[in-house]
Design a protein around this motif. Structure first.
Motif, PDB file in Angstrom:
ATOM      1  N   ASP A 155      30.750 -46.151 -17.477  1.00  0.00           N
ATOM      2  CA  ASP A 155      30.982 -45.222 -16.673  1.00  0.00           C
ATOM      3  C   ASP A 155      29.586 -45.317 -15.471  1.00  0.00           C
ATOM      4  O   ASP A 155      28.890 -45.425 -15.522  1.00  0.00           O
ATOM      5  N   THR A 156      29.784 -45.284 -13.970  1.00  0.00           N
ATOM      6  CA  THR A 156      28.830 -45.554 -12.984  1.00  0.00           C
ATOM      7  C   THR A 156      28.867 -44.441 -12.522  1.00  0.00           C
ATOM      8  O   THR A 156      30.295 -43.781 -12.239  1.00  0.00           O
ATOM      9  N   PRO A 157      28.248 -43.658 -11.465  1.00  0.00           N
ATOM     10  CA  PRO A 157      28.132 -42.751 -10.836  1.00  0.00           C
ATOM     11  C   PRO A 157      29.534 -42.977  -9.778  1.00  0.00           C
ATOM     12  O   PRO A 157      29.606 -41.636  -9.213  1.00  0.00           O
ATOM     13  N   LYS A 158      29.520 -43.144  -9.326  1.00  0.00           N
ATOM     14  CA  LYS A 158      31.254 -43.749  -8.009  1.00  0.00           C
ATOM     15  C   LYS A 158      32.239 -44.387  -9.453  1.00  0.00           C
ATOM     16  O   LYS A 158      33.109 -44.694  -7.714  1.00  0.00           O
ATOM     17  N   GLY A 159      32.162 -44.847 -10.167  1.00  0.00           N
ATOM     18  CA  GLY A 159      33.205 -45.254 -10.669  1.00  0.00           C
ATOM     19  C   GLY A 159      33.180 -46.126 -11.926  1.00  0.00           C
ATOM     20  O   GLY A 159      32.494 -44.922 -12.962  1.00  0.00           O
ATOM     21  N   TYR A 160      33.590 -46.546 -12.458  1.00  0.00           N
ATOM     22  CA  TYR A 160      33.538 -47.989 -13.816  1.00  0.00           C
ATOM     23  C   TYR A 160      33.253 -49.335 -13.842  1.00  0.00           C
ATOM     24  O   TYR A 160      33.035 -49.854 -12.563  1.00  0.00           O
ATOM     25  N   GLN A 161      32.755 -49.644 -15.195  1.00  0.00           N
ATOM     26  CA  GLN A 161      32.724 -51.235 -15.004  1.00  0.00           C
ATOM     27  C   GLN A 161      32.532 -51.982 -16.197  1.00  0.00           C
ATOM     28  O   GLN A 161      32.698 -50.944 -17.450  1.00  0.00           O
TER      29      GLN A 161
ATOM     30  N   GLY B 115      40.193 -49.428  -5.918  1.00  0.00           N
ATOM     31  CA  GLY B 115      38.690 -49.462  -6.544  1.00  0.00           C
ATOM     32  C   GLY B 115      37.724 -51.148  -6.479  1.00  0.00           C
ATOM     33  O   GLY B 115      36.267 -51.166  -6.830  1.00  0.00           O
ATOM     34  N   VAL B 116      38.759 -51.710  -6.990  1.00  0.00           N
ATOM     35  CA  VAL B 116      38.446 -53.562  -7.471  1.00  0.00           C
ATOM     36  C   VAL B 116      37.342 -53.666  -6.926  1.00  0.00           C
ATOM     37  O   VAL B 116      38.358 -54.236  -5.401  1.00  0.00           O
TER      38      VAL B 116
ATOM     39  N   ALA C 167      24.522 -55.977 -13.235  1.00  0.00           N
ATOM     40  CA  ALA C 167      25.405 -55.010 -13.429  1.00  0.00           C
ATOM     41  C   ALA C 167      25.187 -54.143 -14.113  1.00  0.00           C
ATOM     42  O   ALA C 167      23.415 -53.889 -14.305  1.00  0.00           O
ATOM     43  N   ARG C 168      25.518 -52.953 -14.607  1.00  0.00           N
ATOM     44  CA  ARG C 168      25.618 -51.040 -15.314  1.00  0.00           C
ATOM     45  C   ARG C 168      25.016 -52.559 -16.409  1.00  0.00           C
ATOM     46  O   ARG C 168      25.834 -52.915 -17.128  1.00  0.00           O
TER      47      ARG C 168
ATOM     48  N   VAL D 217      34.019 -56.415 -14.093  1.00  0.00           N
ATOM     49  CA  VAL D 217      34.516 -56.088 -12.930  1.00  0.00           C
ATOM     50  C   VAL D 217      34.378 -54.476 -12.425  1.00  0.00           C
ATOM     51  O   VAL D 217      34.054 -53.647 -13.214  1.00  0.00           O
ATOM     52  N   ASP D 218      33.503 -54.994 -11.302  1.00  0.00           N
ATOM     53  CA  ASP D 218      32.941 -53.419 -11.007  1.00  0.00           C
ATOM     54  C   ASP D 218      34.239 -53.110  -9.886  1.00  0.00           C
ATOM     55  O   ASP D 218      35.235 -52.962  -9.466  1.00  0.00           O
TER      56      ASP D 218
END
Length: 496
Positions: A137-143, A183-184, A194-195, A106-107
């Motif tokens: 942790d991602t630059p603009k949110g989470y995965q 943001g989902v 994905a990351r 889930v991004d």
């Protein structure tokens, strides 16, 4: 082995060879591995956009490259290759080449300030009863990764049905989380890129939180059954009395020229599919639907291809769907027409289409379930991370909510029996009730430092006189616990 490398291998589930086919540094002399699958890795997001990456076919190659990758395909493909002689551009990471499904991802894209990642754990547990295996942790949110206990293999014998089933599960996961989390991304590729887990981006990891494909399927079926009430189910013989294509929303969407594909929201394809379902449920000829939607598509600034539109209409007329869902229609109209549109403006003919329950104020007696919801809603407004309880009197709480005394007691008892609230009543002068929703307590568990969690659970047992077995059942599966002798005062009535 690093935490990142361990998590990657745990996700891949023996989908790759152990050793490189050539130039292996650790391959035993007598090793004779058969062919397995392939994954794809990318060193930057920019390179990923242009499919500039590497094909990886062994766990050894994963370990050699993991620190230099930012993205990967956690689900395994049958093969991977390069489309150019320089071996820079990869190909093969398409849905029809999937070999095994290892995880749902889930991004979560957040344009502004991030919420605490513990909210993802809380939402997953609260909405689904399942825990994420890992949060990155991602630059603009989470995965968030929901890793399967065992891989689900895609085979021709099952006519590749596992992909469609898995996509439905993935879609339901995203929709459930989206009810709580901003943001989902609901519309992104379910089994794409994905990351990749790295030492510098793993926020949460618990490898024991994996579930079988069958467990996910059983849950997804339950969710889909619950949603059937939102699907129009009008008998064919009554279609002339109330056709969907006569509803106001159909014309509003047909005349919306700003439609486009948009990440994280329902876009053009969803609008076309929903409109096609309206024509199908209204028993309109296929040709009529095709003509009207093609004409609409030509007016768009960013139209889709004719082949894509034909595919959408064919799917809608396949007989697998009854008609458009009301909640979907509402979302589309609010997104692409006007966010202020009311149901009265959208659904001009509710009779025969939707089954409504009487407004609560019109009923003589409210159901116990609704009183329970009122209590939980009240607790949600009165609870804070470091004070997840309410200390008051029953009378004050009843008057605040507007619940009759006997109904309040019955609803409270039911909430306790179902482990949704814990409470303790004290008598005498200055007595009252201390009550906390399990959800509020969970949020505190997630955000509390690991060093004090065991003490926190002891405090819950002592404060609410809850048996240790109940606390263990409700909380111990939430997060790994590290025992500590440190005392906690979060549950003292005077604590701020």
């Amino acid at each position: 082995m690093s935490k990142a490398s361990s998590s990657v291998l745990m996700i891949l589930k023996n989908g790759l060879r152990n050793y490189k086919y050539k130039n292996s540094k650790i391959k035993p002399i007598d090793s004779n591995e058969g062919n397995k699958g392939a994954i794809f890795g990318f060193r930057t997001k920019e390179l990923m956009k242009y499919a500039r990456g590497i094909v990886i076919t062994s766990s050894e190659a994963v370990a050699d490259n993991i620190d230099g990758l930012t993205h990967w395909t956690p689900n395994v493909y049958r093969y991977g290759t390069y489309s150019d002689d320089a071996r820079l551009t990869v190909k093969g990471h398409s849905e029809n080449n999937l070999r095994q499904i290892n995880t749902f991802v889930v991004d979560i894209d957040l344009p502004g300030k991030k919420f605490n990642h513990g909210e993802i754990v809380l939402s997953a547990y609260d909405r689904m009863g399942f825990m994420p295996t890992m949060i990155l942790d991602t630059p603009k949110g989470y995965q968030a990764y929901f890793v399967l206990k065992d891989a689900a293999f895609v085979t021709s014998k099952s006519n590749f049905k596992v992909i469609n089933v898995a996509k439905k599960i993935s879609e339901n996961i995203r929709k459930e989380l989206a009810k709580d989390l901003a943001g989902v991304d609901i519309g992104c590729n379910h089994f794409g890129i994905a990351r990749i887990p790295r030492t510098d981006n793993i926020l949460f990891l618990e490898e024991s939180y994996t579930y079988t494909f069958q467990e996910w399927l059983n849950w997804s079926i339950t969710i889909s059954e619950d949603k059937k009430a939102d699907i129009v189910q009008m008998p064919r013989k009554e279609t002339k009395k109330g056709r969907q294509i006569d509803e106001n929303w159909v014309n509003l969407l047909l005349n919306s020229n700003s439609l486009r594909g948009s990440k994280g929201v329902y876009g053009r394809n969803n609008v076309f599919f929903t409109l096609a379902l309206a024509y199908y449920s209204s028993e309109s000829p296929l040709e009529t639907c095709q003509y009207n939607l093609m004409e609409m598509n030509e007016r768009l600034e960013s139209p889709i291809s004719e082949n894509e539109l034909d595919r959408i209409i064919t799917s809608a007329y396949s007989g697998e769907y009854l008609a458009a869902a009301k909640d979907k229609v509402r979302t589309l109209c609010h997104t692409w027409v006007d966010a202020s549109l009311t149901d009265d403006q959208l659904f001009s003919q509710p009779k025969g289409w939707y089954k409504f329950k009487k407004a609560r104020k019109e009923r003589v007696r409210s159901h116990s379930k609704e009183w329970q919801q009122d209590i939980l809603a009240y607790l949600a407004t009165q609870s804070y991370t470091y004070k997840p309880f309410v200390y008051s009197t029953k009378k004050e709480i009843r008057e605040e909510i507007g619940v009759p005394e006997r109904s309040f007691d019955a609803a409270l008892k039911k909430l306790k029996e179902t482990n949704q609230v814990f409470y303790r009543v004290t008598t005498g002068r200055g007595g009252g009730i201390m009550i906390a929703s399990v959800k509020a307590l969970m949020r505190t568990v997630i955000l509390t430092k690991k060093e004090v969690r065991e003490a926190y659970f002891n405090a819950i047992r002592e404060t609410f006189l809850v048996p240790g077995t109940i606390v263990r059942e409700v909380f111990y599966q939430l997060l790994p616990i590290e025992k500590s002798m440190e005392q906690l005062e979060l549950l003292q009535p005077g604590a701020g």
